[in-house]
Design a protein around this motif. Sequence first.
Motif, PDB file in Angstrom:
ATOM      1  N   TYR A   1      25.820  -3.194 -13.945  1.00 11.95           N
ATOM      2  CA  TYR A   1      26.920  -4.022 -13.430  1.00 11.95           C
ATOM      3  C   TYR A   1      26.486  -5.494 -13.420  1.00 11.95           C
ATOM      4  N   ALA A   2      25.229  -5.733 -12.979  1.00 12.52           N
ATOM      5  CA  ALA A   2      24.718  -7.105 -12.911  1.00 12.52           C
ATOM      6  C   ALA A   2      24.573  -7.709 -14.299  1.00 12.52           C
ATOM      7  N   SER A   3      24.227  -6.880 -15.277  1.00 16.63           N
ATOM      8  CA  SER A   3      24.052  -7.423 -16.622  1.00 16.63           C
ATOM      9  C   SER A   3      25.367  -7.936 -17.181  1.00 16.63           C
ATOM     10  N   LEU A   4      26.461  -7.346 -16.715  1.00 20.46           N
ATOM     11  CA  LEU A   4      27.765  -7.774 -17.221  1.00 20.46           C
ATOM     12  C   LEU A   4      28.397  -8.866 -16.355  1.00 20.46           C
ATOM     13  N   TYR A   5      28.222  -8.776 -15.056  1.00 26.44           N
ATOM     14  CA  TYR A   5      28.963  -9.695 -14.166  1.00 26.44           C
ATOM     15  C   TYR A   5      28.048 -10.626 -13.363  1.00 26.44           C
ATOM     16  N   GLY A   6      26.770 -10.495 -13.482  1.00 30.05           N
ATOM     17  CA  GLY A   6      25.857 -11.406 -12.790  1.00 30.05           C
ATOM     18  C   GLY A   6      25.234 -10.805 -11.532  1.00 30.05           C
ATOM     19  N   GLN A   7      24.065 -11.358 -11.176  1.00 26.25           N
ATOM     20  CA  GLN A   7      23.289 -10.855 -10.029  1.00 26.25           C
ATOM     21  C   GLN A   7      24.052 -10.997  -8.719  1.00 26.25           C
ATOM     22  N   SER A   8      24.648 -12.185  -8.500  1.00 28.85           N
ATOM     23  CA  SER A   8      25.261 -12.410  -7.187  1.00 28.85           C
ATOM     24  C   SER A   8      26.467 -11.497  -6.994  1.00 28.85           C
ATOM     25  N   GLU A   9      27.173 -11.228  -8.092  1.00 28.13           N
ATOM     26  CA  GLU A   9      28.321 -10.301  -8.007  1.00 28.13           C
ATOM     27  C   GLU A   9      27.812  -8.893  -7.615  1.00 28.13           C
ATOM     28  N   ALA A  10      26.666  -8.506  -8.192  1.00 31.46           N
ATOM     29  CA  ALA A  10      26.114  -7.186  -7.871  1.00 31.46           C
ATOM     30  C   ALA A  10      25.657  -7.132  -6.406  1.00 31.46           C
TER      31      ALA A  10
ATOM     32  N   LEU B   1      26.528  -5.525  -0.600  1.00 33.33           N
ATOM     33  CA  LEU B   1      26.802  -5.947   0.784  1.00 33.33           C
ATOM     34  C   LEU B   1      28.092  -5.329   1.302  1.00 33.33           C
ATOM     35  N   GLU B   2      29.138  -5.381   0.469  1.00 29.04           N
ATOM     36  CA  GLU B   2      30.433  -4.832   0.877  1.00 29.04           C
ATOM     37  C   GLU B   2      30.345  -3.321   1.108  1.00 29.04           C
ATOM     38  N   SER B   3      29.319  -2.679   0.487  1.00 30.90           N
ATOM     39  CA  SER B   3      29.155  -1.233   0.669  1.00 30.90           C
ATOM     40  C   SER B   3      28.247  -0.926   1.860  1.00 30.90           C
ATOM     41  N   GLY B   4      27.684  -1.992   2.497  1.00 26.13           N
ATOM     42  CA  GLY B   4      26.832  -1.778   3.671  1.00 26.13           C
ATOM     43  C   GLY B   4      25.367  -1.645   3.314  1.00 26.13           C
ATOM     44  N   PHE B   5      24.954  -2.097   2.146  1.00 23.24           N
ATOM     45  CA  PHE B   5      23.544  -2.012   1.744  1.00 23.24           C
ATOM     46  C   PHE B   5      23.065  -3.392   1.309  1.00 23.24           C
ATOM     47  N   ARG B   6      21.732  -3.487   1.166  1.00 20.78           N
ATOM     48  CA  ARG B   6      21.170  -4.745   0.681  1.00 20.78           C
ATOM     49  C   ARG B   6      20.078  -4.431  -0.347  1.00 20.78           C
ATOM     50  N   ALA B   7      19.798  -5.440  -1.188  1.00 17.90           N
ATOM     51  CA  ALA B   7      18.771  -5.210  -2.229  1.00 17.90           C
ATOM     52  C   ALA B   7      17.917  -6.444  -2.367  1.00 17.90           C
TER      53      ALA B   7
ATOM     54  N   LEU C   1      17.092  -1.966  -0.574  1.00 23.42           N
ATOM     55  CA  LEU C   1      16.131  -1.986   0.528  1.00 23.42           C
ATOM     56  C   LEU C   1      16.199  -0.661   1.276  1.00 23.42           C
ATOM     57  N   PRO C   2      15.063  -0.269   1.904  1.00 33.85           N
ATOM     58  CA  PRO C   2      14.968   1.094   2.450  1.00 33.85           C
ATOM     59  C   PRO C   2      16.156   1.474   3.335  1.00 33.85           C
TER      60      PRO C   2
ATOM     61  N   MET D   1      26.154   6.652  -0.504  1.00 33.87           N
ATOM     62  CA  MET D   1      25.752   5.411  -1.176  1.00 33.87           C
ATOM     63  C   MET D   1      26.318   5.380  -2.606  1.00 33.87           C
ATOM     64  N   TRP D   2      26.120   6.460  -3.282  1.00 32.86           N
ATOM     65  CA  TRP D   2      26.576   6.630  -4.679  1.00 32.86           C
ATOM     66  C   TRP D   2      28.084   6.415  -4.774  1.00 32.86           C
ATOM     67  N   ASP D   3      28.816   7.051  -3.840  1.00 34.08           N
ATOM     68  CA  ASP D   3      30.286   6.957  -3.846  1.00 34.08           C
ATOM     69  C   ASP D   3      30.765   5.560  -3.476  1.00 34.08           C
TER      70      ASP D   3
END
Length: 673
Positions: free
Chosen positions: A260-269, A274-280, A287-288, A296-298
């Motif tokens: 997804y990031a390769s197509l739309y960029g890192q910040s978009e990914a 974030l909107e899904s409740g996770f961080r990377a 992140l753990p 998470m997958w869904d």
Amino acid sequence: MSQSRPVEVAPGIYWVGGTFANQGLQCNPYLLIDDQEAVLIDPGSILDFEEVWGNVCSLISPDQIRYVILHHQDPDLCSSVPLFEQRGCRFQLVTHWRTKMLVRYYGVSSDFYIVNSHQNQLKLTSGRTLSFLPAPYLHFPGAIMTYDALTQTLFSSDLFGAFSPFWTLEAPEDYLEQMKSFHEHYMPSNEVIRPVMESLMGLPILLIAPQHGSLIRNDIRMYIKALRDLECGAFLHSVRKNLDISGGYLASTEAVLKRYASLYGQSEAQRVLLESGFRADPDLRILPVLEADHQMWDMVSERMFARKGVEWLMTAEPLVERLAYEYEIPLPEVYTAHLARSNSELQRLSEENKSLLAARDRLAQNLIGVEQSMTHSQLTGLYNFPFFQNYLNEEIGAITAKGLQTNPALIVLSLDQIERIKYRYGDKEVDQLFKNTALLLEATQEDYQVYFKLPGSLFACYIPHAAKARAVEVAEELRNAIASSRKFVETVTASIGVVSLQELQPEEQQPSVASNRFYEIAQERVRIAKNKGKNRVCSNSSPEDTPSKCDILLVEPEQTVADVISVVLENMQYNVQRATDGEIALEMAGRYQPELILSEVMLPKMDGFSLRQELLLRSDTKSIPVLYMSHLKTEESVRRAMDLGVIHYFRKPLMLAELRGVISNLASKGERL
Ligand SMILES: [Fe+2]
Ligand SMILES: [Fe+2]
């Protein structure tokens, strides 16, 4: 966004494309300029035409485009060809014969240059040579790539292409991911792509210039290896990963996020996460979390869909399906909801999948030999009869449709001793005979001649553009090469028919009938050559129409001497024609078919010895008896005359009684007189 100017990507090679914002699939035409000559490569679509045209015209005058290379038949690279033609460009379309069959349907009017008929090469006027590399079934059976050895540029067409919502001319860092996604959709299988990539491994390449996506200059071998190992297409069949299920969800989510990031960029990914409740972290490693599970997958999949719509779902589908298979996890809900298929549909697909898997196995086994065996005779390696019929239909159909602007010739050749050799030595020796004949033909092959093995004892040679006299010369060379060859178990000869397309009657010049008639006439002439005694070339269906024959051809440069001899011979009731030098004599011998030639040895342009040698090389003059006369009569000259089978050598000044006596003697012995 519009890219208004061409960009020089290698010395003399320009990117001349147009661009459209957010179209997702950038098309890249290239222009190679070599001195006064230009080659346009994968010119592009109707949508890009005006921009491409403007770019080309800013670099050269369009009438310098001598060739247009079409790597396969898709509209994104071919559909603008008729528009170039409408603007007055005159060029040849350089492509594979399978591609040509389809390109015609764009309504193109240009001539074709079929790469497989030219050893997969195109030589420009400067001597620079472009090579064509086959890429069968990637993603069309006749797909090719072009390699320019001078700049070490590979024009790879769809291979190495990529989806590119935010296109840049030079490949970005994450180009590999973009490229994989494109190949997963458009290339058929790893088994098909692998051998082609392996063939590129040894090639020195400085630049890969694909028809989609971006230019690759760095880590070229890494990109080749990535495609070599890529699982792609309908035959996706990867190895299951040995991870526990929660590790599977995490690895799958990260892999999809990276795509997804390769197509739309890192910040978009990052935003999706974030909107899904996770961080990377900045490398998109999540992140753990306590437990990575299907939520998470869904959720991540759901957010991506919410932001980029069905287009993203479809782009990512091959990857998501592969990951789900590899890690043995279910597809994300968003896929089952939006791309669910009915049970019967699934059933149908699974049946289809089974047959595709079986087809894959067959394909993998046959791929390497398939192209060769479909078009070539296994025994001789020459093009086979179905290919010949197809080729002739296409070529002659196109030429007659355009009112015979070019004049091809066809030579059909039949070996005369097949039955005897079969009877004496068996089928194996006949096979050997065919193989050796093919080798002889190939050894005499010149540019543009195409050879075929036809049924039975027949071979053919197609010459795309030649005066008939030249075609007859070629036929004579072939006849001589065969008759004098020591490769055969015993002497073998050929009877040959030659026809030029312009000989067809106006009513036979309809595209629908012309190629059949063309071949028929050549075969008819083979039969005439056989009936006239074999080992000869026939280029006329009505031999009676040839100029009237003469009895004696007198070759004498001195007019007074010629006058005296003529009177003597005419008094003997012979019809005499006169020639004053060797070249004229050779031409007249073919035209008048004399019963006898009486020739001075010392002749302008071509002496008597060379004249005799030339006469022996032609099927219609080789048996005409020759008599010499000369003031020069040395032991050496007599020996040369005897070696050439000359019947008599008169010393000058002639004794007329001797002349009369020798000629009467020949007539009474049943020589041709
Ligand atoms: Fe394509
Ligand atoms: Fe394409």
